[in-house]
Design an enzyme around this catalytic site. Structure first.
Site, PDB file in Angstrom:
ATOM      1  N   ASP A   1      23.744  50.124  72.355  1.00 42.34           N
ATOM      2  CA  ASP A   1      23.790  49.430  71.063  1.00 42.34           C
ATOM      3  C   ASP A   1      23.226  50.280  69.929  1.00 42.34           C
ATOM      4  O   ASP A   1      23.520  50.042  68.758  1.00 42.34           O
ATOM      5  CB  ASP A   1      22.992  48.118  71.152  1.00 42.34           C
ATOM      6  CG  ASP A   1      23.583  47.151  72.167  1.00 42.34           C
ATOM      7  OD1 ASP A   1      24.821  47.187  72.364  1.00 42.34           O
ATOM      8  OD2 ASP A   1      22.819  46.381  72.786  1.00 42.34           O
TER       9      ASP A   1
ATOM     10  N   ASN B   1      14.170  57.062  82.154  1.00 41.02           N
ATOM     11  CA  ASN B   1      12.759  57.059  81.787  1.00 41.02           C
ATOM     12  C   ASN B   1      12.146  55.826  82.431  1.00 41.02           C
ATOM     13  O   ASN B   1      12.467  54.700  82.066  1.00 41.02           O
ATOM     14  CB  ASN B   1      12.576  57.000  80.261  1.00 41.02           C
ATOM     15  CG  ASN B   1      13.022  58.277  79.593  1.00 41.02           C
ATOM     16  OD1 ASN B   1      12.847  59.362  80.128  1.00 41.02           O
ATOM     17  ND2 ASN B   1      13.616  58.157  78.418  1.00 41.02           N
TER      18      ASN B   1
ATOM     19  N   HIS C   1      13.115  46.611  82.411  1.00 42.68           N
ATOM     20  CA  HIS C   1      14.212  46.318  83.341  1.00 42.68           C
ATOM     21  C   HIS C   1      14.738  47.634  83.916  1.00 42.68           C
ATOM     22  O   HIS C   1      14.954  48.590  83.173  1.00 42.68           O
ATOM     23  CB  HIS C   1      15.335  45.578  82.613  1.00 42.68           C
ATOM     24  CG  HIS C   1      16.359  44.996  83.531  1.00 42.68           C
ATOM     25  ND1 HIS C   1      16.300  43.700  83.996  1.00 42.68           N
ATOM     26  CD2 HIS C   1      17.469  45.537  84.097  1.00 42.68           C
ATOM     27  CE1 HIS C   1      17.331  43.464  84.796  1.00 42.68           C
ATOM     28  NE2 HIS C   1      18.046  44.568  84.870  1.00 42.68           N
TER      29      HIS C   1
ATOM     30  N   HIS D   1      16.765  50.568  84.586  1.00 45.21           N
ATOM     31  CA  HIS D   1      18.004  51.039  83.982  1.00 45.21           C
ATOM     32  C   HIS D   1      17.916  52.539  83.701  1.00 45.21           C
ATOM     33  O   HIS D   1      16.839  53.130  83.749  1.00 45.21           O
ATOM     34  CB  HIS D   1      18.291  50.295  82.670  1.00 45.21           C
ATOM     35  CG  HIS D   1      17.377  50.677  81.541  1.00 45.21           C
ATOM     36  ND1 HIS D   1      16.066  50.245  81.468  1.00 45.21           N
ATOM     37  CD2 HIS D   1      17.585  51.455  80.447  1.00 45.21           C
ATOM     38  CE1 HIS D   1      15.501  50.738  80.374  1.00 45.21           C
ATOM     39  NE2 HIS D   1      16.402  51.467  79.740  1.00 45.21           N
TER      40      HIS D   1
ATOM     41  N   HIS E   1      22.134  69.118  91.259  1.00 42.38           N
ATOM     42  CA  HIS E   1      20.759  68.860  91.697  1.00 42.38           C
ATOM     43  C   HIS E   1      20.103  67.813  90.809  1.00 42.38           C
ATOM     44  O   HIS E   1      20.553  67.544  89.687  1.00 42.38           O
ATOM     45  CB  HIS E   1      19.923  70.134  91.698  1.00 42.38           C
ATOM     46  CG  HIS E   1      19.819  70.804  90.354  1.00 42.38           C
ATOM     47  ND1 HIS E   1      20.858  71.513  89.782  1.00 42.38           N
ATOM     48  CD2 HIS E   1      18.794  70.870  89.466  1.00 42.38           C
ATOM     49  CE1 HIS E   1      20.481  71.985  88.608  1.00 42.38           C
ATOM     50  NE2 HIS E   1      19.241  71.605  88.379  1.00 42.38           N
TER      51      HIS E   1
ATOM     52  N   LYS F   1      -0.956  63.776  82.810  1.00 41.54           N
ATOM     53  CA  LYS F   1      -0.847  65.186  82.466  1.00 41.54           C
ATOM     54  C   LYS F   1      -0.184  65.262  81.088  1.00 41.54           C
ATOM     55  O   LYS F   1       0.972  64.864  80.921  1.00 41.54           O
ATOM     56  CB  LYS F   1       0.006  65.923  83.497  1.00 41.54           C
ATOM     57  CG  LYS F   1       0.594  67.255  83.031  1.00 41.54           C
ATOM     58  CD  LYS F   1      -0.441  68.328  82.824  1.00 41.54           C
ATOM     59  CE  LYS F   1       0.240  69.647  82.467  1.00 41.54           C
ATOM     60  NZ  LYS F   1      -0.725  70.724  82.175  1.00 41.54           N
TER      61      LYS F   1
END
Length: 362
Positions: A81, A156, A167, A169, A302, A317
């Site tokens: 969106d 993420n 949620h 995703h 990969h 970190k």
């Protein structure tokens, strides 16, 4: 002045070369002995409800642009969106000044929900459900890859990595150009292949299998290692044991065994500090688009997992200071990180009933 001491990689600072970026990483293992006086992150509450009426990614809810998220029952993908890249946008004027260069950027951005329930992460999903995620990734790669030069799948996970919606995703950004990371890899992988005659990551995978120092997970089709040149404390790389150039080239068997590897790896991450582990992850493979028929034998598909936690669930970190102004640096050695992760149980610390048992792997 040369030291009279005998070098010990677990005690003495040294630098390691990353052949995928052409960069060096500073390893400072002696710093793990220092007391922590830095910032301590608040722990994220991972006891989420199955359904949140205010979450736009939950089935049946309305998103910010007024679109209705359907009552999906498995993996669901839709156009972002608020996309960072649009398919139709004017190109900037060309500049003769090398200090003020601009070029066109077009693309398409999508969001993909892994599961209809907000409290079911990859670590807690059934392997059959993760296979559905992989199949949808492949569908999107095939669809977007017909037009766009690069298709970046990334997740993420957790607020610590900047995720604004809990949620489960991921996002998929397709672009008309090769992004920086892909551009560097394309050049360095090609250079290595031209000199050695083999794909760099195939050679690397085979050497890691022999050394056995940095292996986290090893199954029939896949190897998970903490890379020799890792920057993040518990960074991992997922490598195929048989050369594959792109995700869309994976066989049904490879897809199924990859689902097992993903679940095991995310379970180990959760078990490491007894929390719903944050990370950024993504997949890299040969470029796509109209020119994808060129020889890309040097590319190996990969995965990369980049988690920020260092000593505990609430010590991060930070990439700052020396890392931003000079070069990447880490304290815990890749070998030490791999050993810690390798020795973790495959049974989830909080939800053992969701774990894979040995008789389910075949």
């Amino acid at each position: 002045m040369a030291s009279s001491q005998t070098f010990d990689p677990t005690e003495h600072q040294h630098i390691r070369y990353n052949p995928l970026k052409g960069e060096w990483v500073l390893i400072s293992p002696h710093r793990m002995k220092r007391p922590w006086g830095g910032h301590v992150e608040p722990l994220e509450d991972d006891d989420l409800p199955e359904y949140d009426p205010s979450n736009p990614l939950c089935p049946g809810n309305t998103r910010a642009n007024g679109e209705l998220t359907p009552k999906y029952e498995k993996t669901f993908c839709f156009d972002n969106d608020f996309p960072a890249l649009l398919e139709d946008a004017p190109s900037p004027p060309k500049s003769d000044d090398p200090l003020f260069c601009m070029d066109s950027a077009r693309g398409k951005c999508k969001v993909m929900c892994f599961h209809p329930k907000s409290n079911v992460t990859i670590a807690l999903m059934k392997t059959s459900e993760i296979v559905e995620v992989i199949k949808q990734w492949i569908n999107e790669m095939l669809d977007l890859g017909r037009k766009w030069t690069w298709v970046q799948i990334f997740e993420n996970r957790g607020a610590l990595m900047g995720c604004s919606n809990a949620h489960p995703h991921c996002q998929i950004w397709a672009s008309s150009y090769l992004p920086n990371e892909a551009r560097a890899k394309d050049r360095l992988l090609s250079d290595y292949y031209r000199k050695k005659g083999n794909p760099l990551l195939v050679d690397y995978m085979q050497k890691e299998l022999l050394k056995k120092e940095r292996i986290v997970i090893d199954n029939r089709d896949w190897l998970v290692v903490v890379p020799f040149w890792a920057v993040w404390p518990f960074e991992t790389m997922v490598l195929p044991k048989k050369q594959v150039q792109r995700m869309q080239n994976l066989t049904k068997t490879q897809q199924e065994s990859l689902a097992i590897v993903m679940k095991k790896l995310c379970t180990k991450y959760d078990n490491l500090f007894k929390c719903s582990f944050p990370y950024s992850m993504g997949w890299h493979g040969a470029p796509t688009g109209p020119d994808s028929n060129k020889d890309c034998s040097y590319w190996t598909f990969h995965g990369i997992y980049l988690p920020p936690l260092l000593r505990s669930a609430n010590i991060k970190k930070h990439i700052a200071g020396y890392e931003l102004l000079a070069q990447p640096q880490r304290d815990l050695t890749p070998e030490q990180a791999a050993e810690k992760m390798r020795n973790l149980s495959d049974l989830h610390y909080k939800h053992p009933e969701t774990s894979i048992y040995p008789d389910e792997e075949n």
